[in-house]
Design a protein around this motif. Sequence first.
Motif, PDB file in Angstrom:
ATOM      1  N   PHE A 138       0.712  -1.292   0.072  1.00 13.51           N
ATOM      2  CA  PHE A 138      -0.152   0.002  -0.111  1.00 13.51           C
ATOM      3  C   PHE A 138       0.778   1.184  -0.003  1.00 13.51           C
ATOM      4  O   PHE A 138       0.243   2.228  -0.034  1.00 13.51           O
ATOM      5  CB  PHE A 138      -0.948   0.049   1.263  1.00 13.51           C
ATOM      6  CG  PHE A 138      -1.930  -1.094   1.270  1.00 13.51           C
ATOM      7  CD1 PHE A 138      -2.598  -1.297   0.219  1.00 13.51           C
ATOM      8  CD2 PHE A 138      -2.234  -1.792   2.386  1.00 13.51           C
ATOM      9  CE1 PHE A 138      -3.768  -2.170   0.066  1.00 13.51           C
ATOM     10  CE2 PHE A 138      -3.235  -2.818   2.440  1.00 13.51           C
ATOM     11  CZ  PHE A 138      -3.995  -2.973   1.172  1.00 13.51           C
ATOM     12  N   LYS A 139       2.148   1.082   0.159  1.00 17.34           N
ATOM     13  CA  LYS A 139       3.185   2.217   0.214  1.00 17.34           C
ATOM     14  C   LYS A 139       3.699   2.858  -1.189  1.00 17.34           C
ATOM     15  O   LYS A 139       3.579   1.775  -2.292  1.00 17.34           O
ATOM     16  CB  LYS A 139       4.085   2.110   1.159  1.00 17.34           C
ATOM     17  CG  LYS A 139       3.661   1.929   2.556  1.00 17.34           C
ATOM     18  CD  LYS A 139       5.075   1.759   3.702  1.00 17.34           C
ATOM     19  CE  LYS A 139       4.487   1.537   5.151  1.00 17.34           C
ATOM     20  NZ  LYS A 139       5.546   1.452   5.940  1.00 17.34           N
ATOM     21  N   THR A 140       4.116   3.866  -1.144  1.00 12.11           N
ATOM     22  CA  THR A 140       4.700   4.339  -2.508  1.00 12.11           C
ATOM     23  C   THR A 140       6.138   4.382  -2.335  1.00 12.11           C
ATOM     24  O   THR A 140       6.797   4.144  -1.182  1.00 12.11           O
ATOM     25  CB  THR A 140       4.237   5.757  -2.841  1.00 12.11           C
ATOM     26  OG1 THR A 140       4.452   6.118  -4.074  1.00 12.11           O
ATOM     27  CG2 THR A 140       4.570   6.790  -1.743  1.00 12.11           C
ATOM     28  N   GLY A 141       6.544   4.438  -3.560  1.00 13.12           N
ATOM     29  CA  GLY A 141       8.134   4.604  -3.627  1.00 13.12           C
ATOM     30  C   GLY A 141       8.965   3.178  -3.656  1.00 13.12           C
ATOM     31  O   GLY A 141      10.138   3.213  -3.636  1.00 13.12           O
ATOM     32  N   LEU A 171      -7.617   8.135   0.739  1.00 13.19           N
ATOM     33  CA  LEU A 171      -8.354   7.964   2.078  1.00 13.19           C
ATOM     34  C   LEU A 171      -7.927   9.262   3.198  1.00 13.19           C
ATOM     35  O   LEU A 171      -8.159   8.902   4.095  1.00 13.19           O
ATOM     36  CB  LEU A 171      -8.169   6.449   2.782  1.00 13.19           C
ATOM     37  CG  LEU A 171      -8.325   5.500   1.726  1.00 13.19           C
ATOM     38  CD1 LEU A 171      -7.739   4.329   2.397  1.00 13.19           C
ATOM     39  CD2 LEU A 171      -9.956   5.445   1.217  1.00 13.19           C
ATOM     40  N   ALA A 172      -7.541  10.380   2.469  1.00 19.50           N
ATOM     41  CA  ALA A 172      -6.926  11.450   3.499  1.00 19.50           C
ATOM     42  C   ALA A 172      -8.173  12.411   3.735  1.00 19.50           C
ATOM     43  O   ALA A 172      -8.078  12.968   4.896  1.00 19.50           O
ATOM     44  CB  ALA A 172      -5.855  12.245   2.615  1.00 19.50           C
ATOM     45  N   PHE A 173      -9.354  12.309   2.839  1.00 21.86           N
ATOM     46  CA  PHE A 173     -10.299  13.039   3.190  1.00 21.86           C
ATOM     47  C   PHE A 173      -9.991  14.647   3.502  1.00 21.86           C
ATOM     48  O   PHE A 173     -10.389  15.287   4.615  1.00 21.86           O
ATOM     49  CB  PHE A 173     -11.327  12.799   4.446  1.00 21.86           C
ATOM     50  CG  PHE A 173     -11.659  11.269   4.150  1.00 21.86           C
ATOM     51  CD1 PHE A 173     -12.952  10.978   3.526  1.00 21.86           C
ATOM     52  CD2 PHE A 173     -11.167  10.070   4.790  1.00 21.86           C
ATOM     53  CE1 PHE A 173     -13.384   9.793   3.050  1.00 21.86           C
ATOM     54  CE2 PHE A 173     -11.495   8.892   4.447  1.00 21.86           C
ATOM     55  CZ  PHE A 173     -12.745   8.815   3.630  1.00 21.86           C
ATOM     56  N   ASN A 206     -14.345   3.720  -3.845  1.00 22.33           N
ATOM     57  CA  ASN A 206     -14.047   3.321  -5.118  1.00 22.33           C
ATOM     58  C   ASN A 206     -12.346   3.421  -5.487  1.00 22.33           C
ATOM     59  O   ASN A 206     -11.927   2.448  -6.223  1.00 22.33           O
ATOM     60  CB  ASN A 206     -14.662   4.515  -6.110  1.00 22.33           C
ATOM     61  CG  ASN A 206     -16.182   4.300  -6.278  1.00 22.33           C
ATOM     62  OD1 ASN A 206     -16.609   3.381  -6.038  1.00 22.33           O
ATOM     63  ND2 ASN A 206     -16.800   5.519  -6.589  1.00 22.33           N
ATOM     64  N   SER A 207     -11.900   4.334  -4.892  1.00 27.60           N
ATOM     65  CA  SER A 207     -10.378   4.323  -5.044  1.00 27.60           C
ATOM     66  C   SER A 207      -9.649   3.081  -4.543  1.00 27.60           C
ATOM     67  O   SER A 207      -8.881   2.502  -4.963  1.00 27.60           O
ATOM     68  CB  SER A 207      -9.832   5.615  -4.292  1.00 27.60           C
ATOM     69  OG  SER A 207      -8.349   5.698  -4.289  1.00 27.60           O
ATOM     70  N   PHE A 208     -10.060   2.992  -3.043  1.00 34.24           N
ATOM     71  CA  PHE A 208      -9.463   1.756  -2.589  1.00 34.24           C
ATOM     72  C   PHE A 208      -9.778   0.327  -3.365  1.00 34.24           C
ATOM     73  O   PHE A 208      -9.027  -0.505  -3.204  1.00 34.24           O
ATOM     74  CB  PHE A 208      -9.937   1.619  -1.073  1.00 34.24           C
ATOM     75  CG  PHE A 208      -9.140   0.885  -0.293  1.00 34.24           C
ATOM     76  CD1 PHE A 208      -7.643   0.929  -0.132  1.00 34.24           C
ATOM     77  CD2 PHE A 208      -9.732  -0.396   0.233  1.00 34.24           C
ATOM     78  CE1 PHE A 208      -7.008   0.090   0.696  1.00 34.24           C
ATOM     79  CE2 PHE A 208      -8.920  -1.310   1.164  1.00 34.24           C
ATOM     80  CZ  PHE A 208      -7.471  -0.932   1.303  1.00 34.24           C
ATOM     81  N   THR A 209     -10.983   0.305  -3.482  1.00 33.32           N
ATOM     82  CA  THR A 209     -11.293  -0.873  -3.964  1.00 33.32           C
ATOM     83  C   THR A 209     -10.846  -1.441  -5.427  1.00 33.32           C
ATOM     84  O   THR A 209     -10.810  -2.532  -5.645  1.00 33.32           O
ATOM     85  CB  THR A 209     -13.122  -1.221  -4.389  1.00 33.32           C
ATOM     86  OG1 THR A 209     -13.409   0.017  -5.012  1.00 33.32           O
ATOM     87  CG2 THR A 209     -13.643  -1.258  -2.789  1.00 33.32           C
TER      88      THR A 209
END
Length: 284
Positions: A138-141, A171-173, A206-209
């Motif tokens: 789930f992390k970037t880089g 998911l930062a809202f 939607n983004s997470f799924t």
Amino acid sequence: MANSVNTNRGALIALQNLNATNRSLEMTQNRVNTGMKVSSAKDNGAIFAIATSQRAEMGAQDAVKQSIERGKSIVDVALAAGETVVEALTELKSLAVAIQDSVAGSSSETKLINDFEAIVKEIHTSLAGATFDGVNAFKTGTQIDVTINTAATGNKFTIKASADAAAADGLAFTGTANSATGAWAAPAAAGKRAAYEPADVEAAINSFTTVLADLGTKSKSLDRQLTFVSKLQDSLETGIGNLVDADLAKESARLTALQTKQQLGVQALGIANQASSIVLNLFR
């Protein structure tokens, strides 16, 4: 043929035949003992070289399996965390509706917002904790690749590219998410009500799924690759066996025949060795 005490041609022939039988017997006994008709380069250099090469390939396939299994573990841990996050997002949507339904600035709104933010923090903690062997999908880089075959090129399967965005970003809202630590800071108080609308939660779902769907597809691909490698190893093992394994039923029958032939050869040599002593009878 002249009788001679210096040269015993019959004994020489019998000895040659006995030596040949002993060599064949030794070879057959070795096959029975090892279960292999080609156990060293001495038996058959070409076949031994091919079998050795294929055994090395089988060993390399073990390393490939380990790489794929590691990749599967990374994805499985991410999917397990993802299920928790989806449940939390579902609860967030109910809270978002309740927040918009509450009176702005009321104590009810404050309680609902606090609940909403507590769940969002749990989500980010879960995402950051979805780590296996120091790797988090789930992390970037971070580029996550696994080896799927022993070829010199094209042997990598990418689970996650280093350029892919972190799941936490979606998911930062409107708050601040840190995918490395799992920390999340809420937006300014004045903007919370607008940031916690049902539409925002729906966009987060939607983004997470989409991320989970991609991981699920890759998990299936890894399953197929693992199955293929296992079948390939079985085929290699069978092929090597066809080249070097002895037919023990045939070798057992051959062993019995050679043992009998050896006994007869010893007797024949004994008879041949007695030929020179017959000449003594001529001088009596």
